[in-house]
Design an enzyme around this catalytic site. Sequence first.
Site, PDB file in Angstrom:
ATOM      1  N   HIS A 158      -0.411   0.851 -15.725  1.00 49.44           N
ATOM      2  CA  HIS A 158      -1.696   1.103 -15.067  1.00 49.44           C
ATOM      3  C   HIS A 158      -2.401  -0.186 -14.656  1.00 49.44           C
ATOM      4  O   HIS A 158      -3.068  -0.836 -15.465  1.00 49.44           O
ATOM      5  CB  HIS A 158      -2.589   1.948 -15.997  1.00 49.44           C
ATOM      6  CG  HIS A 158      -3.876   2.348 -15.376  1.00 49.44           C
ATOM      7  ND1 HIS A 158      -5.057   2.478 -16.086  1.00 49.44           N
ATOM      8  CD2 HIS A 158      -4.189   2.637 -14.090  1.00 49.44           C
ATOM      9  CE1 HIS A 158      -6.021   2.832 -15.258  1.00 49.44           C
ATOM     10  NE2 HIS A 158      -5.531   2.932 -14.054  1.00 49.44           N
ATOM     11  N   GLU A 175      -2.655  -1.746 -18.284  1.00 52.80           N
ATOM     12  CA  GLU A 175      -2.410  -0.928 -19.476  1.00 52.80           C
ATOM     13  C   GLU A 175      -0.952  -0.452 -19.411  1.00 52.80           C
ATOM     14  O   GLU A 175      -0.512   0.057 -18.379  1.00 52.80           O
ATOM     15  CB  GLU A 175      -3.345   0.283 -19.502  1.00 52.80           C
ATOM     16  CG  GLU A 175      -4.804  -0.079 -19.727  1.00 52.80           C
ATOM     17  CD  GLU A 175      -5.749   1.119 -19.636  1.00 52.80           C
ATOM     18  OE1 GLU A 175      -6.837   1.052 -20.234  1.00 52.80           O
ATOM     19  OE2 GLU A 175      -5.426   2.117 -18.956  1.00 52.80           O
ATOM     20  N   SER A 204      -3.645   6.841 -13.125  1.00 53.36           N
ATOM     21  CA  SER A 204      -4.827   6.465 -13.914  1.00 53.36           C
ATOM     22  C   SER A 204      -5.085   7.472 -15.015  1.00 53.36           C
ATOM     23  O   SER A 204      -5.659   7.138 -16.048  1.00 53.36           O
ATOM     24  CB  SER A 204      -6.078   6.433 -13.049  1.00 53.36           C
ATOM     25  OG  SER A 204      -5.899   5.634 -11.934  1.00 53.36           O
TER      26      SER A 204
HETATM   27  P1  NAD Z   1      -3.601   5.531  -1.722  1.00 54.82           P
HETATM   28  O1  NAD Z   1      -3.894   6.876  -1.195  1.00 54.82           O
HETATM   29  O2  NAD Z   1      -4.391   4.357  -1.240  1.00 54.82           O
HETATM   30  O3  NAD Z   1      -2.058   5.199  -1.442  1.00 54.82           O
HETATM   31  C1  NAD Z   1      -1.013   6.079  -1.704  1.00 54.82           C
HETATM   32  C2  NAD Z   1       0.128   5.807  -0.738  1.00 54.82           C
HETATM   33  O4  NAD Z   1       1.255   6.583  -1.146  1.00 54.82           O
HETATM   34  C3  NAD Z   1      -0.198   6.222   0.701  1.00 54.82           C
HETATM   35  O5  NAD Z   1       0.065   5.135   1.557  1.00 54.82           O
HETATM   36  C4  NAD Z   1       0.770   7.383   0.954  1.00 54.82           C
HETATM   37  O6  NAD Z   1       1.211   7.473   2.289  1.00 54.82           O
HETATM   38  C5  NAD Z   1       1.906   7.030   0.023  1.00 54.82           C
HETATM   39  N1  NAD Z   1       2.831   8.112  -0.282  1.00 54.82           N
HETATM   40  C6  NAD Z   1       2.618   9.450  -0.360  1.00 54.82           C
HETATM   41  N2  NAD Z   1       3.779  10.089  -0.639  1.00 54.82           N
HETATM   42  C7  NAD Z   1       4.742   9.149  -0.730  1.00 54.82           C
HETATM   43  C8  NAD Z   1       6.154   9.175  -0.982  1.00 54.82           C
HETATM   44  N3  NAD Z   1       6.788  10.324  -1.184  1.00 54.82           N
HETATM   45  N4  NAD Z   1       6.823   8.011  -0.993  1.00 54.82           N
HETATM   46  C9  NAD Z   1       6.178   6.843  -0.784  1.00 54.82           C
HETATM   47  N5  NAD Z   1       4.870   6.758  -0.526  1.00 54.82           N
HETATM   48  C10 NAD Z   1       4.151   7.887  -0.500  1.00 54.82           C
HETATM   49  O7  NAD Z   1      -3.674   5.654  -3.306  1.00 54.82           O
HETATM   50  P2  NAD Z   1      -4.032   4.517  -4.400  1.00 54.82           P
HETATM   51  O8  NAD Z   1      -5.500   4.407  -4.535  1.00 54.82           O
HETATM   52  O9  NAD Z   1      -3.221   3.303  -4.110  1.00 54.82           O
HETATM   53  O10 NAD Z   1      -3.507   5.221  -5.739  1.00 54.82           O
HETATM   54  C11 NAD Z   1      -2.154   5.287  -6.076  1.00 54.82           C
HETATM   55  C12 NAD Z   1      -2.021   5.555  -7.577  1.00 54.82           C
HETATM   56  O11 NAD Z   1      -2.657   4.503  -8.285  1.00 54.82           O
HETATM   57  C13 NAD Z   1      -2.658   6.847  -8.061  1.00 54.82           C
HETATM   58  O12 NAD Z   1      -1.881   7.407  -9.081  1.00 54.82           O
HETATM   59  C14 NAD Z   1      -3.994   6.382  -8.592  1.00 54.82           C
HETATM   60  O13 NAD Z   1      -4.527   7.218  -9.597  1.00 54.82           O
HETATM   61  C15 NAD Z   1      -3.622   5.034  -9.178  1.00 54.82           C
HETATM   62  N6  NAD Z   1      -4.733   4.078  -9.308  1.00 54.82           N
HETATM   63  C16 NAD Z   1      -5.673   3.960  -8.337  1.00 54.82           C
HETATM   64  C17 NAD Z   1      -6.719   3.055  -8.491  1.00 54.82           C
HETATM   65  C18 NAD Z   1      -7.779   2.903  -7.439  1.00 54.82           C
HETATM   66  O14 NAD Z   1      -8.882   2.465  -7.767  1.00 54.82           O
HETATM   67  N7  NAD Z   1      -7.494   3.229  -6.180  1.00 54.82           N
HETATM   68  C19 NAD Z   1      -6.778   2.258  -9.641  1.00 54.82           C
HETATM   69  C20 NAD Z   1      -5.770   2.367 -10.608  1.00 54.82           C
HETATM   70  C21 NAD Z   1      -4.758   3.293 -10.423  1.00 54.82           C
END
Ligand code: NAD
Length: 382
Positions: free
Chosen positions: A143, A155, A122
């Site tokens: 994104h 995005e 993000s």
């Molecule tokens: P999350 O914590 O819900 O999920 C992340 C997952 O990645 C977990 O299941 C974790 O076990 C896994 N993980 C960690 N290391 C790993 C590896 N080496 N290989 C494979 N999997 C691995 O996080 P999220 O909210 O889904 O966010 C993920 C990304 O998306 C971030 O960069 C975040 O900024 C972005 N994002 C989040 C949102 C939101 O609102 N949650 C919105 C847009 C973008």
Amino acid sequence: MMSTINQITVIGSGVMGHGIAQISAMAGYEVVIRDIQQSFLDKAMEKINWSVNKLAEKKKINQTEAEKIISRIHPIVDIQQSLKNSELIIEAVPEDLRLKHKVYQELDKYADKDVIFGSNTSTLPISEISSFTSRPNRFIGLHFFNPPQLMKLVEVIPGDKTDKQITDLVINFVSKIGKIPILCKKDVPGFIVNRIFIPLVHEAMYSLDRSKSSLVEVDSASKYKMALPMGIFELADYTGLDVIHKATNEMYSRDKKVVFPHPKIQELFENKELGQKTGKGFYLYQGDNYERIQLTEELAEKFDPISLVSVAVNNASWLLSNEVCDKNELEQALMLGMGLKRELFETAEIFGINNIIDTLQYLSSKFGTFYEPDKYLLSMKK
Ligand code: NAD
């Protein structure tokens, strides 16, 4: 050079990863979803199953289709196996630069030379993450918004070295999965939507301090006068104060002009008052049934959101004068990504461009450079 994408691998099966895997499979792609533990993948598959079956129950798809969608998603822990034949990797691991570094080194080691790397970050700079791989020309920001099953916007952010063909291929992929790609032409902190949304939450707090109004008055005004889909504090609680806090720090550490952090955000984060998900944020969420906060047009009349409008319009102007996107792309991104129900520059006209410039000049004389009006906005002076 490949010309289409057929098979993808989603790295990380959390909030975003499992949703991205689901919509890609629904669009006909073969999808591998990878996480570090089988139990995480089991949980993700449970959620996907639930969501796809719900669509079948509502007769949006038939049972055979539902089964086909599920059968296209392959949960795999082994990294090497998870990357086999993959043409696009979508990385959705937690927002931590050091972790992403480690993950990309590993991916770089095992992925095919032709693969495309797409990061769902993000707020982290795409060019910086891309330098963790030996092929920054095949790296791009992708994104998605939360929840990816529902939010239409993606995005697309090329880094310094991204090949034009990669950008085109990825834009095509985004359209094929039924989303609307908006190209963010420069790799700037917050990209497009977060550059408007995150600073707005902080400004709402400052305006609360300055005005002695109440949360619901500010929220009512942001909904009824600024055309947000809900109150700005409600939206912050819905997004999660952890997400907002993290985004603030990442953006502020790279550019002091993009956000003016209010200490309340840090405080809520430290108290683990993260919004809806913890039952408390700006508001209290009690019981199983989330009771909507009552926002009314009457309450909206008690608060003038001019400083909120000014900050949003100023950051939007910065995006335009720096040619990150054009005005149509900006408005479309804000409608799809933030749920704005009226164009931001239309709201700006309602509040008055000169009034906005005066407000920013007054605030910058009192509180510093964050509020200095952007040149694009100044050029609109009447
Ligand atoms: P999350 O914590 O819900 O999920 C992340 C997952 O990645 C977990 O299941 C974790 O076990 C896994 N993980 C960690 N290391 C790993 C590896 N080496 N290989 C494979 N999997 C691995 O996080 P999220 O909210 O889904 O966010 C993920 C990304 O998306 C971030 O960069 C975040 O900024 C972005 N994002 C989040 C949102 C939101 O609102 N949650 C919105 C847009 C973008």
